[in-house]
Design a protein around this motif. Structure first.
Motif, PDB file in Angstrom:
ATOM      1  N   ILE A   8       0.830  -1.197   0.000  1.00  0.00           N
ATOM      2  CA  ILE A   8       0.000   0.000   0.000  1.00  0.00           C
ATOM      3  C   ILE A   8       0.871   1.256   0.000  1.00  0.00           C
ATOM      4  CG2 ILE A   8      -1.680   1.331   1.347  1.00  0.00           C
ATOM      5  CD1 ILE A   8      -2.805  -1.361   2.330  1.00  0.00           C
ATOM      6  N   GLY A   9       1.942   1.218   0.798  1.00  0.00           N
ATOM      7  CA  GLY A   9       2.855   2.354   0.846  1.00  0.00           C
ATOM      8  C   GLY A   9       3.490   2.640  -0.500  1.00  0.00           C
ATOM      9  N   GLN A  10       3.820   1.587  -1.227  1.00  0.00           N
ATOM     10  CA  GLN A  10       4.418   1.768  -2.550  1.00  0.00           C
ATOM     11  C   GLN A  10       3.428   2.426  -3.509  1.00  0.00           C
ATOM     12  OE1 GLN A  10       5.276  -1.803  -4.878  1.00  0.00           O
ATOM     13  NE2 GLN A  10       7.263  -0.947  -5.449  1.00  0.00           N
ATOM     14  N   GLN A  11       2.166   2.015  -3.458  1.00  0.00           N
ATOM     15  CA  GLN A  11       1.163   2.615  -4.336  1.00  0.00           C
ATOM     16  C   GLN A  11       0.950   4.092  -4.020  1.00  0.00           C
ATOM     17  OE1 GLN A  11      -0.040   0.896  -7.004  1.00  0.00           O
ATOM     18  NE2 GLN A  11       1.383  -0.663  -6.250  1.00  0.00           N
ATOM     19  N   LYS A  38       4.799  10.859  -8.628  1.00  0.00           N
ATOM     20  CA  LYS A  38       4.288  11.276  -9.936  1.00  0.00           C
ATOM     21  C   LYS A  38       3.773  12.708  -9.872  1.00  0.00           C
ATOM     22  CE  LYS A  38       1.033   9.945 -13.585  1.00  0.00           C
ATOM     23  NZ  LYS A  38      -0.033   8.975 -13.989  1.00  0.00           N
ATOM     24  N   ALA A  39       3.096  13.063  -8.776  1.00  0.00           N
ATOM     25  CA  ALA A  39       2.552  14.414  -8.625  1.00  0.00           C
ATOM     26  C   ALA A  39       3.659  15.458  -8.569  1.00  0.00           C
ATOM     27  CB  ALA A  39       1.700  14.493  -7.360  1.00  0.00           C
ATOM     28  N   GLU A  40       4.855  15.044  -8.152  1.00  0.00           N
ATOM     29  CA  GLU A  40       5.960  15.990  -8.030  1.00  0.00           C
ATOM     30  C   GLU A  40       6.999  15.807  -9.139  1.00  0.00           C
ATOM     31  OE1 GLU A  40       7.172  17.266  -4.144  1.00  0.00           O
ATOM     32  OE2 GLU A  40       5.937  15.709  -3.214  1.00  0.00           O
ATOM     33  N   GLY A  41       6.613  15.066 -10.194  1.00  0.00           N
ATOM     34  CA  GLY A  41       7.454  14.980 -11.374  1.00  0.00           C
ATOM     35  C   GLY A  41       8.630  14.034 -11.278  1.00  0.00           C
ATOM     36  N   HIS A  42       8.515  13.005 -10.441  1.00  0.00           N
ATOM     37  CA  HIS A  42       9.606  12.035 -10.308  1.00  0.00           C
ATOM     38  C   HIS A  42       9.178  10.672 -10.849  1.00  0.00           C
ATOM     39  CE1 HIS A  42      12.123  14.752  -7.987  1.00  0.00           C
ATOM     40  NE2 HIS A  42      11.060  15.064  -7.253  1.00  0.00           N
ATOM     41  N   SER A  43      10.160   9.862 -11.203  1.00  0.00           N
ATOM     42  CA  SER A  43       9.904   8.588 -11.845  1.00  0.00           C
ATOM     43  C   SER A  43       9.411   7.531 -10.856  1.00  0.00           C
ATOM     44  CB  SER A  43      11.185   8.084 -12.524  1.00  0.00           C
ATOM     45  OG  SER A  43      11.030   6.756 -12.994  1.00  0.00           O
ATOM     46  N   GLU A  44       8.562   6.649 -11.365  1.00  0.00           N
ATOM     47  CA  GLU A  44       8.107   5.528 -10.541  1.00  0.00           C
ATOM     48  C   GLU A  44       9.246   4.558 -10.249  1.00  0.00           C
ATOM     49  OE1 GLU A  44       4.752   3.634 -12.298  1.00  0.00           O
ATOM     50  OE2 GLU A  44       3.362   5.264 -11.841  1.00  0.00           O
ATOM     51  N   LYS A  45      10.278   4.555 -11.106  1.00  0.00           N
ATOM     52  CA  LYS A  45      11.433   3.697 -10.848  1.00  0.00           C
ATOM     53  C   LYS A  45      12.119   4.093  -9.547  1.00  0.00           C
ATOM     54  CE  LYS A  45      12.459   2.489 -15.663  1.00  0.00           C
ATOM     55  NZ  LYS A  45      13.468   2.536 -16.750  1.00  0.00           N
ATOM     56  N   ASP A  46      12.081   5.389  -9.235  1.00  0.00           N
ATOM     57  CA  ASP A  46      12.653   5.831  -7.959  1.00  0.00           C
ATOM     58  C   ASP A  46      11.913   5.207  -6.789  1.00  0.00           C
ATOM     59  OD1 ASP A  46      14.498   7.388  -9.263  1.00  0.00           O
ATOM     60  OD2 ASP A  46      13.344   9.253  -9.086  1.00  0.00           O
ATOM     61  N   LEU A  55      13.405   2.907  -3.914  1.00  0.00           N
ATOM     62  CA  LEU A  55      13.181   3.331  -2.532  1.00  0.00           C
ATOM     63  C   LEU A  55      12.512   2.228  -1.721  1.00  0.00           C
ATOM     64  CD1 LEU A  55      13.388   5.736  -0.592  1.00  0.00           C
ATOM     65  CD2 LEU A  55      11.135   6.470  -1.393  1.00  0.00           C
ATOM     66  N   THR A  56      11.543   1.537  -2.317  1.00  0.00           N
ATOM     67  CA  THR A  56      10.848   0.458  -1.614  1.00  0.00           C
ATOM     68  C   THR A  56      11.808  -0.675  -1.260  1.00  0.00           C
ATOM     69  OG1 THR A  56       8.789   0.975  -2.785  1.00  0.00           O
ATOM     70  CG2 THR A  56       8.940  -1.188  -1.743  1.00  0.00           C
ATOM     71  N   THR A  57      12.701  -1.000  -2.189  1.00  0.00           N
ATOM     72  CA  THR A  57      13.697  -2.040  -1.918  1.00  0.00           C
ATOM     73  C   THR A  57      14.563  -1.660  -0.729  1.00  0.00           C
ATOM     74  OG1 THR A  57      13.755  -2.636  -4.265  1.00  0.00           O
ATOM     75  CG2 THR A  57      15.593  -3.387  -2.902  1.00  0.00           C
ATOM     76  N   PHE A  58      15.032  -0.402  -0.715  1.00  0.00           N
ATOM     77  CA  PHE A  58      15.825   0.088   0.413  1.00  0.00           C
ATOM     78  C   PHE A  58      15.039  -0.028   1.710  1.00  0.00           C
ATOM     79  CE2 PHE A  58      18.613   1.645  -2.746  1.00  0.00           C
ATOM     80  CZ  PHE A  58      19.767   2.158  -2.169  1.00  0.00           C
ATOM     81  N   MET A  59      13.765   0.358   1.646  1.00  0.00           N
ATOM     82  CA  MET A  59      12.930   0.386   2.849  1.00  0.00           C
ATOM     83  C   MET A  59      12.696  -1.012   3.419  1.00  0.00           C
ATOM     84  SD  MET A  59      11.643   3.461   3.759  1.00  0.00           S
ATOM     85  CE  MET A  59       9.987   3.120   4.326  1.00  0.00           C
ATOM     86  N   VAL A  60      12.372  -1.957   2.561  1.00  0.00           N
ATOM     87  CA  VAL A  60      12.081  -3.319   3.025  1.00  0.00           C
ATOM     88  C   VAL A  60      13.296  -3.920   3.707  1.00  0.00           C
ATOM     89  CG1 VAL A  60      11.528  -5.665   2.289  1.00  0.00           C
ATOM     90  CG2 VAL A  60      10.284  -3.735   1.298  1.00  0.00           C
ATOM     91  N   LEU A  71      12.566  12.038   3.417  1.00  0.00           N
ATOM     92  CA  LEU A  71      12.010  11.711   4.731  1.00  0.00           C
ATOM     93  C   LEU A  71      10.581  12.211   4.869  1.00  0.00           C
ATOM     94  CD1 LEU A  71      15.040  12.463   7.091  1.00  0.00           C
ATOM     95  CD2 LEU A  71      14.040  10.220   6.628  1.00  0.00           C
ATOM     96  N   ASP A  72      10.294  13.402   4.339  1.00  0.00           N
ATOM     97  CA  ASP A  72       8.936  13.938   4.405  1.00  0.00           C
ATOM     98  C   ASP A  72       7.942  13.005   3.722  1.00  0.00           C
ATOM     99  OD1 ASP A  72       9.637  16.191   5.814  1.00  0.00           O
ATOM    100  OD2 ASP A  72       9.763  17.498   4.060  1.00  0.00           O
ATOM    101  N   ARG A  73       8.293  12.531   2.531  1.00  0.00           N
ATOM    102  CA  ARG A  73       7.366  11.687   1.769  1.00  0.00           C
ATOM    103  C   ARG A  73       7.251  10.290   2.369  1.00  0.00           C
ATOM    104  NH1 ARG A  73       8.594  16.674   0.530  1.00  0.00           N
ATOM    105  NH2 ARG A  73       7.310  17.456  -1.176  1.00  0.00           N
ATOM    106  N   VAL A  74       8.354   9.761   2.818  1.00  0.00           N
ATOM    107  CA  VAL A  74       8.344   8.405   3.379  1.00  0.00           C
ATOM    108  C   VAL A  74       7.591   8.368   4.704  1.00  0.00           C
ATOM    109  CG1 VAL A  74       9.828   6.648   4.417  1.00  0.00           C
ATOM    110  CG2 VAL A  74      10.401   7.604   2.181  1.00  0.00           C
TER     111      VAL A  74
END
Length: 401
Positions: free
Chosen positions: A56-59, A66-74, A78-83, A167-170
């Motif tokens: 859910i967090g990834q979605q 996307k709303a801030e103009g960054h790639s979904e690949k990021d 990021l999710t891999t790092f987080m897990v 950090l703000d977004r995460v």
């Protein structure tokens, strides 16, 4: 004729909300693998909710990036790092914060994560480190099935993604994940609360059910029945454990000997049982009766349930409220906020709630009984202070600008 049914219905609802006997099976279902010669693989509530938190967090992160103009690949990176950071940090945190002598004397035990033991404070430290690496380094790897074939690390800041920006977004998705993880703790009947001393609370009976279901060839099932609550004994719920025997099983002298001997000893001495259900209230051992109805025998054992708080659910609800606050700040105020402010609000609210919520939890380790505040509270204080410092930094930066 009209008022009575409504009154009755309301009282039933109130009783259901006041106290429950909680004994869910932590296993949802098992994946059958016996046809391959392997043991069946259980799917547990905690693992499912833990995974759902990241999914859910990834979605949500996809939408934010996307709303801030960054790639979904990021977001995938990021999710891999987080897990990885959450699991490693939480496991090491539990081992080093709560029982370092045991785990350092036998480091192999640290790897046995399937046996349980994760600390959210350790997970937080792991996430801080992982996000710093994400924001400042380009880490890439190639894999052939499960074998890494190449690995490279280059120092390179992410454009438009400073450390505090990330950090703000995460923080938003971490709060949501925290709510699901704490719900998983409740499904596991762990992190139980202290006694309520009132007419509301939960009787954690999962461990008791495990002891009562002593032989799968004898016991068909165990259910608990609530008695009538006595307001003169607040915090205690009369209850009955009903052991349904399999068809054809008879209660003979050998079974009576087992009930009065080994079973009584387990129910009156196992810590996981006596902390939640008292079978020796009468002072005469087990108070039970055997009932035979149309050839179906059952054993009914009288007991007293101890009503306790549900700090897992308190924290889960708090996490959801915090997530909505952070999401509102990002959605309506991000253009006017300095990087780090949302994160600072998250730190103060989340760890402040954690500090307060610890008053409703039983201690995880025996040594905490000798501390003025428990380990969870001690570890929360520096994290709250980090939030305060970052908040003051961001506010001062805005004033200077």
């Amino acid at each position: 004729d009209i008022i009575y049914p409504i009154f009755l219905e309301k009282n039933i609802v109130m009783i259901l909300l006041e106290y429950i006997i909680w004994s869910p099976d932590p296993v949802i279902f098992k994946i059958p693998l016996s046809f391959l010669g392997l043991p069946d693989r259980p799917i547990v509530w905690y693992g499912l909710l833990f995974a759902m938190g990241f999914i859910i967090g990834q979605q949500i992160s996809y939408r934010i990036f996307k709303a801030e103009g960054h790639s979904e690949k990021d977001v995938d990176t990021l999710t891999t790092f987080m897990v990885i950071a959450t699991i490693l940090g939480a496991r090491l945190g539990h081992c080093l914060f709560y029982n370092p002598s045991y785990y350092l004397s036998d480091p192999i035990e640290i790897l046995k994560i399937w046996e349980g033991g994760l600390a959210s404070h350790g997970g937080a430290i792991g996430i801080f480190l992982a996000l710093w690496l994400y924001a400042n380094y380009d880490i890439r790897s190639k894999w052939a099935f499960v074998i890494p074939t190449s690995f490279s690390v280059k120092k390179r800041k992410k454009e438009g993604q400073s450390y505090f920006w990330v950090l703000d977004r995460v923080a938003i998705v971490v709060a949501i994940t925290g709510a699901l993880i704490r719900t998983g703790n409740f499904m596991n009947s762990e992190m139980e609360g202290v006694k309520t001393g009132t007419d509301y609370g939960v009787v954690y009976a999962r461990a008791t059910e495990g002891v009562l279901n002593f032989d799968e060839n004898v016991i068909e099932g165990v259910v608990f029945e609530e008695g009538t609550y006595d307001p003169t004994h607040p915090g205690y719920l009369p209850m009955k454990a009903v052991l349904k025997l399999k068809p054809g099983v008879q209660v003979d002298q050998a079974m009576k000997g087992f009930i009065n001997g080994q079973l009584a000893y387990r129910l009156n001495n196992y810590q996981e049982v006596v902390e939640h259900v008292d079978f020796a209230a009468s002072g005469r051992g087990l108070n039970y009766q055997m009932i035979d109805e149309a050839g179906a025998e059952r054993i009914e054992i009288n007991a007293t349930g101890i009503l306790r708080h549900t700090p897992q659910l308190y924290e889960a609800i708090a996490c959801l409220i915090i997530a909505f606050i952070l999401l509102a700040l990002w959605n309506y105020k991000r253009a006017t906020l300095n990087d780090g402010l949302i994160f600072s609000v998250f730190m103060v609210l989340l760890w402040g709630d954690r500090f307060f919520n610890e008053f409703f939890k039983m201690n995880q380790e025996a040594f905490e009984a000798n501390l003025p505040i428990n380990m969870g509270q001690i570890l929360s204080i520096p994290l709250i202070l980090i939030g305060v410092v970052v908040f003051l930094m961001t506010v001062r930066k805005k004033e200077t600008a």
